[in-house]
Design a protein around this motif. Sequence first.
Motif, PDB file in Angstrom:
ATOM      1  N   GLU A 305      32.308  39.807  43.705  1.00 32.37           N
ATOM      2  CA  GLU A 305      32.714  38.527  44.277  1.00 32.37           C
ATOM      3  C   GLU A 305      31.684  37.441  43.967  1.00 32.37           C
ATOM      4  O   GLU A 305      32.050  36.292  43.704  1.00 32.37           O
ATOM      5  CB  GLU A 305      32.895  38.645  45.787  1.00 32.37           C
ATOM      6  CG  GLU A 305      33.438  37.366  46.421  1.00 32.37           C
ATOM      7  CD  GLU A 305      33.681  37.509  47.912  1.00 32.37           C
ATOM      8  OE1 GLU A 305      33.929  36.463  48.554  1.00 32.37           O
ATOM      9  OE2 GLU A 305      33.622  38.635  48.430  1.00 32.37           O
ATOM     10  N   MET A 308      32.426  36.342  40.537  1.00 38.80           N
ATOM     11  CA  MET A 308      33.668  35.570  40.479  1.00 38.80           C
ATOM     12  C   MET A 308      33.429  34.141  40.960  1.00 38.80           C
ATOM     13  O   MET A 308      33.933  33.171  40.373  1.00 38.80           O
ATOM     14  CB  MET A 308      34.731  36.232  41.355  1.00 38.80           C
ATOM     15  CG  MET A 308      36.066  35.470  41.372  1.00 38.80           C
ATOM     16  SD  MET A 308      37.183  36.036  42.676  1.00 38.80           S
ATOM     17  CE  MET A 308      36.341  35.422  44.141  1.00 38.80           C
ATOM     18  N   THR A 339      45.597  37.446  35.054  1.00 36.27           N
ATOM     19  CA  THR A 339      44.829  36.434  35.790  1.00 36.27           C
ATOM     20  C   THR A 339      43.651  35.974  34.945  1.00 36.27           C
ATOM     21  O   THR A 339      43.118  36.735  34.128  1.00 36.27           O
ATOM     22  CB  THR A 339      44.333  36.993  37.131  1.00 36.27           C
ATOM     23  OG1 THR A 339      43.519  38.157  36.872  1.00 36.27           O
ATOM     24  CG2 THR A 339      45.496  37.378  38.031  1.00 36.27           C
ATOM     25  N   ASP A 343      37.602  32.464  37.237  1.00 34.92           N
ATOM     26  CA  ASP A 343      38.423  31.923  38.317  1.00 34.92           C
ATOM     27  C   ASP A 343      38.448  30.390  38.257  1.00 34.92           C
ATOM     28  O   ASP A 343      37.403  29.753  38.044  1.00 34.92           O
ATOM     29  CB  ASP A 343      37.854  32.375  39.668  1.00 34.92           C
ATOM     30  CG  ASP A 343      38.804  32.074  40.811  1.00 34.92           C
ATOM     31  OD1 ASP A 343      38.792  30.921  41.282  1.00 34.92           O
ATOM     32  OD2 ASP A 343      39.548  32.980  41.223  1.00 34.92           O
ATOM     33  N   SER A 346      35.819  28.739  40.282  1.00 35.51           N
ATOM     34  CA  SER A 346      34.431  29.142  40.063  1.00 35.51           C
ATOM     35  C   SER A 346      33.558  27.927  39.787  1.00 35.51           C
ATOM     36  O   SER A 346      34.030  26.876  39.337  1.00 35.51           O
ATOM     37  CB  SER A 346      34.331  30.123  38.894  1.00 35.51           C
ATOM     38  OG  SER A 346      34.629  29.468  37.670  1.00 35.51           O
TER      39      SER A 346
END
Length: 436
Positions: A305, A308, A339, A343, A346
């Motif tokens: 995480e 990400m 995906t 991100d 991000s």
Amino acid sequence: MTEPAAPGQPGPHDASPNRVSRRQLLGLFGAGAAGAAVGAAAGAGVAVAATGADAGTGAAAAAYPFHGAHQAGIVTPAQDRLHFATFDVSTTLDRDGLVGLLQDWTDAAARLAQGLEVSEDGAVGGSDYAPPADTGEALGLPASGLTITFGFGPTLFEAGGIDRFGIAARRPAELTALPRFQGDALQPERGGGDLCIQACADDPQVAVHAIRNLSRIAFGRASLRWSQLGFGRTSSTSTSQQTPRNLFGFKDGTANVKAEETKDVAEHVWVAASDEPAWLAGGSYLVARRIRMIIENWDRVQLGEQEMLVGRSKGSGAPLSGGTEFTEPDFEAEGPTGTPLIDPASHVRLAHPTGNGGARMLRRGYNFVDGNDELGRLDAGLFFLSFQRSPEQFITVQRSLAADGLNEYLKHVGSAIFAVPGGIRPGEHVGQALFA
């Protein structure tokens, strides 16, 4: 771009009069010959006043030129330590008094950058019946790459509708208080200021000595408003430097503007001669932000995480789309499930120039740890410093970062903006064109 002294140049124990260290200067004071030695060094116009070995570490001690087309401490390779300070000018000071302060600061800063004391009398060369001219804690220390950079805040030009120094009409139109950004929790005591001084060095005592003595020179004319110590630079400003890490443990400043990218520096950092106002040509705009990191919460976040949220590998610094640290991120690349590998929320994606109209900045931030708060959490984070041709570059990127997932772990508590005048020629004082 300012350059450090070349390795192998004469050190502080060599006979050349163009190399005068604080330790040598102390000995010269005892012999009554300090004035002659300093005069010889100044007359030669040398850029490097102290190179060689630091008695404590054996490390090379560079000195950067103080005079030049641009102020040092911007594209200069970022040093390891920072002492940043802002000042409020006394309400009793007039225009001539302000110019006098800037002259005195310039003269002292030029000496300090050479590895000298603030004046020829220094810490021990004056009268036994008067306070020393220099506080003395840097005696025996080399220049340690010290750079001193000056800036002018919006309130120097006008405060409360009053034009104190007759310069309100010359205030840059873009030099206004930054807008409030989402997530700001600004503390008034950590923002603003009529003047600022950024002292960077590779020895914390050298940086602190510079601010301490410049503050002392300002006594009765300007008072310290707030200051910040920093360590462990969080950006590289030269291709010769490795990318450092911030207190989240990630490499920071991979895509920073580098000094060697002269076209990008000219486009994104320096105020051009064609820009307004003309007196600021060769200068820049400085944004300072004290960003508290809630590191206790961050330290409980899973590695995947964390990566990400940042958009990069914590180990290598490579974008999650693949490659090495300096591979350009591919924001279209998708994983097996379709995906995006990086991100959309991000930090890397939101701060990237492609999503901000090409806006780039030169960052010179530092880590800080200022003890702990009342809950026992470290008062730690990033002291963000950026130089840009226009404040709009910073504003654009900061507004994009409103959607940054990292904001859950960040709190912006301090903010300030300054116009940084262009370089200083010998015989001039900082900002001289403003008062011409």
